[in-house]
Design a protein around this motif. Structure first.
Motif, mmCIF file in Angstrom:
data_model
loop_
_atom_site.group_PDB
_atom_site.id
_atom_site.type_symbol
_atom_site.label_atom_id
_atom_site.label_comp_id
_atom_site.label_asym_id
_atom_site.label_seq_id
_atom_site.Cartn_x
_atom_site.Cartn_y
_atom_site.Cartn_z
ATOM 1 N N LYS A 183 0.834 -1.201 0.000
ATOM 2 C CA LYS A 183 0.000 0.000 0.000
ATOM 3 C C LYS A 183 0.868 1.250 0.000
ATOM 4 C CE LYS A 183 -3.729 2.263 2.565
ATOM 5 N NZ LYS A 183 -4.636 2.186 3.738
ATOM 6 N N ALA A 184 1.931 1.229 0.810
ATOM 7 C CA ALA A 184 2.828 2.395 0.866
ATOM 8 C C ALA A 184 3.509 2.639 -0.465
ATOM 9 C CB ALA A 184 3.859 2.188 1.975
ATOM 10 N N LYS A 185 3.877 1.564 -1.142
ATOM 11 C CA LYS A 185 4.542 1.705 -2.454
ATOM 12 C C LYS A 185 3.601 2.284 -3.502
ATOM 13 C CE LYS A 185 7.258 -1.459 -4.066
ATOM 14 N NZ LYS A 185 7.833 -2.743 -4.521
ATOM 15 N N SER A 186 2.317 1.991 -3.376
ATOM 16 C CA SER A 186 1.361 2.459 -4.381
ATOM 17 C C SER A 186 0.794 3.834 -4.063
ATOM 18 C CB SER A 186 0.195 1.458 -4.481
ATOM 19 O OG SER A 186 -0.548 1.409 -3.277
ATOM 20 N N THR A 187 1.128 4.359 -2.885
ATOM 21 C CA THR A 187 0.635 5.676 -2.478
ATOM 22 C C THR A 187 1.628 6.743 -2.879
ATOM 23 O OG1 THR A 187 -0.534 4.720 -0.583
ATOM 24 C CG2 THR A 187 -0.142 7.106 -0.559
ATOM 25 N N PRO A 188 1.254 7.713 -3.704
ATOM 26 C CA PRO A 188 2.192 8.747 -4.116
ATOM 27 C C PRO A 188 2.714 9.530 -2.928
ATOM 28 C CG PRO A 188 0.199 8.785 -5.468
ATOM 29 C CD PRO A 188 -0.078 7.866 -4.327
ATOM 30 N N ALA A 189 4.005 9.862 -2.974
ATOM 31 C CA ALA A 189 4.595 10.655 -1.911
ATOM 32 C C ALA A 189 4.028 12.061 -1.944
ATOM 33 C CB ALA A 189 6.115 10.698 -2.061
ATOM 34 N N THR A 190 3.850 12.636 -0.750
ATOM 35 C CA THR A 190 3.290 14.000 -0.686
ATOM 36 C C THR A 190 4.375 14.971 -0.249
ATOM 37 O OG1 THR A 190 2.563 13.579 1.596
ATOM 38 C CG2 THR A 190 0.975 13.182 -0.179
#
Length: 244
Positions: free
Chosen positions: A237-244
């Motif tokens: 999930k973290a890998k697929s979440t764009p960095a903000t």
């Protein structure tokens, strides 16, 4: 007031959806001393949020340490790997052959490999419990260099003890070239791997074995299959979440 506890308090306040968060984000945001006083008062009135804040702070700090040492963590020693070598999530297991909790975690690793075809298991030797632990780790890495890590690993854990006799029996069971292994355990490659793992463990704040790195998350102690599956899902999930 700042420092580790103070940081946790600020983190807790920032996470609040109610009055505390509004105060920090609003009226007192430009006055650090006033903000800290309000946060302190809020925490004293609601102490139940502090453990969660500390967990979040620890996870954040661990994530930074993992990112700074990524290659030393996820790049496997040649042959000390299982599962899908091209998997999208690496589960890095720091183990000691003298560790009963490590032995207890082995079914969870096996179950994870069986249930998830896209997970990559990286075995790291962390011999911290006894001199025999160090010898076992050296022989395990020598076995890895002969592409016989898993047979040695399984045989030694199955013996139920770690001493010179059980190490040599595991080496024989795995079919090692004993002369080549004796040379390998003294090589810079093997010695350097163990020293690097010990250094990384100190940097990540490990307090024992088994210890784990899954994505940016550090786990401690024996893990169940559901716990590892949850950690893998979180990493994906973290890998697929764009960095903000």
């Amino acid at each position: 007031m700042m420092g580790r506890i103070g940081q946790a308090l600020m983190l807790a306040a920032a996470a609040l959806a109610g009055a505390g968060g509004a105060i920090v984000a609003g009226k007192y945001s430009g006055d650090r001393a006033a903000t800290e006083t309000v946060v302190r008062d809020y925490i004293l009135a609601n102490p139940e949020i502090l453990p969660e804040a500390m967990r979040r702070l620890q996870a954040k700090e661990s994530g930074k340490a993992v990112a700074a040492n990524r290659d030393a963590i996820v790049e496997p020693f040649p042959g000390a790997i299982a599962g899908n070598p091209n998997g999208d999530v690496s589960v890095v297991a720091y183990l000691d052959y003298a560790c009963g909790f490590c032995r207890a975690s082995l079914p969870a690793i096996t179950g994870l490999i069986a249930s998830d075809p896209n997970v990559r298991i990286v075995y790291r030797e962390l011999p911290i419990l006894s001199p025999d632990s160090r010898s076992a780790a050296e022989w395990a890495l020598a076995a890895a260099l002969q592409n016989k890590f898993k047979p040695f690993h399984d045989a030694l854990y199955a013996s139920g003890r770690v001493d010179e006799a059980s190490i040599q029996q595991a080496a024989a069971t795995a079919g090692l070239d004993i002369a080549a292994a004796r040379t390998a355990i003294q090589s810079p490659q093997v010695v350097g791997e163990i020293e690097r793992n010990l250094k990384t463990a100190g940097t990540l704040g490990f307090t024992g074995t088994p210890s784990w790195v899954v994505g940016d998350q550090v786990l401690s102690g024996a893990q169940t299959l559901p716990a590892l599956q949850t950690a893998v899902a979180d990493a994906r999930k973290a890998k697929s979440t764009p960095a903000t």
